[in-house]
Each structure stands twice: as C-alpha cells, then as structure tokens.
Design a protein around this motif. Structure first.
Motif, PDB file in Angstrom:
ATOM      1  N   SER A   1       0.773  -1.203  -0.173  1.00 19.41           N
ATOM      2  CA  SER A   1       0.007  -0.130  -0.138  1.00 19.41           C
ATOM      3  C   SER A   1       0.976   1.347   0.025  1.00 19.41           C
ATOM      4  O   SER A   1       1.830   1.260   0.982  1.00 19.41           O
ATOM      5  CB  SER A   1      -1.013   0.111   1.335  1.00 19.41           C
ATOM      6  N   VAL A   2       0.720   2.297  -0.953  1.00 26.85           N
ATOM      7  CA  VAL A   2       1.379   3.576  -1.097  1.00 26.85           C
ATOM      8  C   VAL A   2       0.537   4.666  -1.125  1.00 26.85           C
ATOM      9  O   VAL A   2      -0.675   4.239  -1.605  1.00 26.85           O
ATOM     10  CB  VAL A   2       2.364   3.282  -2.117  1.00 26.85           C
ATOM     11  N   GLN A   3       1.113   5.647  -1.026  1.00 22.05           N
ATOM     12  CA  GLN A   3       0.121   6.774  -1.207  1.00 22.05           C
ATOM     13  C   GLN A   3       0.505   7.396  -2.853  1.00 22.05           C
ATOM     14  O   GLN A   3       1.531   6.884  -3.395  1.00 22.05           O
ATOM     15  CB  GLN A   3       0.668   8.024  -0.549  1.00 22.05           C
TER      16      GLN A   3
ATOM     17  N   LEU B   1       6.845   1.813  -6.332  1.00 22.21           N
ATOM     18  CA  LEU B   1       6.830   0.329  -5.963  1.00 22.21           C
ATOM     19  C   LEU B   1       7.659  -0.497  -7.015  1.00 22.21           C
ATOM     20  O   LEU B   1       7.446  -0.150  -8.237  1.00 22.21           O
ATOM     21  CB  LEU B   1       5.577  -0.299  -5.683  1.00 22.21           C
ATOM     22  N   THR B   2       8.214  -1.551  -6.692  1.00 21.00           N
ATOM     23  CA  THR B   2       8.826  -2.611  -7.624  1.00 21.00           C
ATOM     24  C   THR B   2       8.249  -3.894  -7.208  1.00 21.00           C
ATOM     25  O   THR B   2       8.642  -4.469  -6.403  1.00 21.00           O
ATOM     26  CB  THR B   2      10.438  -2.588  -7.447  1.00 21.00           C
TER      27      THR B   2
ATOM     28  N   LEU C   1       2.907   6.556  -8.939  1.00 21.20           N
ATOM     29  CA  LEU C   1       1.486   5.671  -8.706  1.00 21.20           C
ATOM     30  C   LEU C   1       0.230   6.435  -8.742  1.00 21.20           C
ATOM     31  O   LEU C   1       0.145   7.724  -7.935  1.00 21.20           O
ATOM     32  CB  LEU C   1       1.855   4.538  -7.704  1.00 21.20           C
ATOM     33  N   LYS C   2      -0.700   6.340  -9.260  1.00 20.67           N
ATOM     34  CA  LYS C   2      -2.103   6.919  -9.377  1.00 20.67           C
ATOM     35  C   LYS C   2      -3.060   5.830  -8.486  1.00 20.67           C
ATOM     36  O   LYS C   2      -2.963   4.525  -8.652  1.00 20.67           O
ATOM     37  CB  LYS C   2      -2.573   7.243 -10.258  1.00 20.67           C
ATOM     38  N   ALA C   3      -4.262   6.522  -7.819  1.00 21.56           N
ATOM     39  CA  ALA C   3      -5.227   5.604  -7.403  1.00 21.56           C
ATOM     40  C   ALA C   3      -5.869   4.698  -8.220  1.00 21.56           C
ATOM     41  O   ALA C   3      -6.022   3.511  -7.924  1.00 21.56           O
ATOM     42  CB  ALA C   3      -6.502   6.557  -6.760  1.00 21.56           C
ATOM     43  N   GLU C   4      -5.889   4.866  -9.578  1.00 20.76           N
ATOM     44  CA  GLU C   4      -6.382   3.998 -10.558  1.00 20.76           C
ATOM     45  C   GLU C   4      -5.628   2.797 -10.941  1.00 20.76           C
ATOM     46  O   GLU C   4      -5.943   2.082 -11.758  1.00 20.76           O
ATOM     47  CB  GLU C   4      -6.991   4.775 -11.770  1.00 20.76           C
TER      48      GLU C   4
END
Length: 125
Positions: free
Chosen positions: A11-13, A18-19, A85-88
C-alpha cells in the motif's frame, strides 16, 4: 513444474513508487515472453507490460512513462518498476508468461498460458 511467483505488492500513497518481482521456476522463463497484467475489483484482467526474449517491451497507454518492465536473466526474475502511482493503479498484479515463445503476442489475457497467484497493489490519495 513451471511456476511464477510475484512479490512486492504493498500500500502506497499516490505519487509513490513500488517494484514488483516475478520469480520463475521450472524453466528459464526470462528466455521467452513474459508480461504483467492487473485486475481491479469488478473489472477484467488488463495487460500492463510485456518483455520478450530480446528485451523489447510493450506498455499499456495508461502506464507509459511511469512503469518499466525489465528482467534479470541470471536470476530468472522479471520486474515491474512503478513510479508516480495513481489511485487508478490499484489492482491485483499478475505475472504471466507465454511458454516457449521468444516474441510476445498482444497483451491479451488469453494469449498467456502461465500465471502467478497475484500481488495486491493499493494506492491511496
């Protein structure tokens, strides 16, 4: 027995990175076509990126410029570096492979015969 195992989901903002890793056993998967797919709740499995024997890559329009697929031939591992990264982008991410094909077919679920169990990526605002 051929097996693909993903790891690295978290989980990230939004805006984070992330990899993901996909470790292959049973055959040298990195010698052939491998790909990443994802599936968000209530949707079908979407092709994200692929990499072939020669290292040629293909990306979905939605991730171009943000995601990078690569492989480590010595370790028999494929990676997916995900930036901005995006929410989608929230989805279960799957590693997939096309057995014994040096060239990758279009990023369509039905064209890939080997699948991992998936790893969850959650991006929050």
């Amino acid at each position: 027995q051929e097996q693909l195992v993903e790891s690295g989901g978290d989980s990230v903002q939004a805006g984070g990175s992330l990899t993901l890793s996909c470790a292959a056993t049973g055959y040298t998967a990195v010698d052939y076509c491998m790909g990443w797919f994802r599936q968000a709740p209530g949707t079908g499995r979407e092709g994200v990126a692929s990499i072939d024997h020669y290292g040629s890559t293909v990306y979905a329009d939605s991730v171009k410029g943000r995601f990078t697929v690569s492989k480590d031939n010595a370790k028999n591992i494929m990676y997916l570096q995900m930036n901005n990264l995006k929410a989608e982008d929230t989805a279960v991410y799957y590693c997939a492979a096309v057995a014994w094909s040096w060239i990758c077919p279009p990023l369509t679920e039905s064209r890939y015969g080997y699948w991992g169990q998936g790893t969850q990526v959650t991006v929050s605002l």
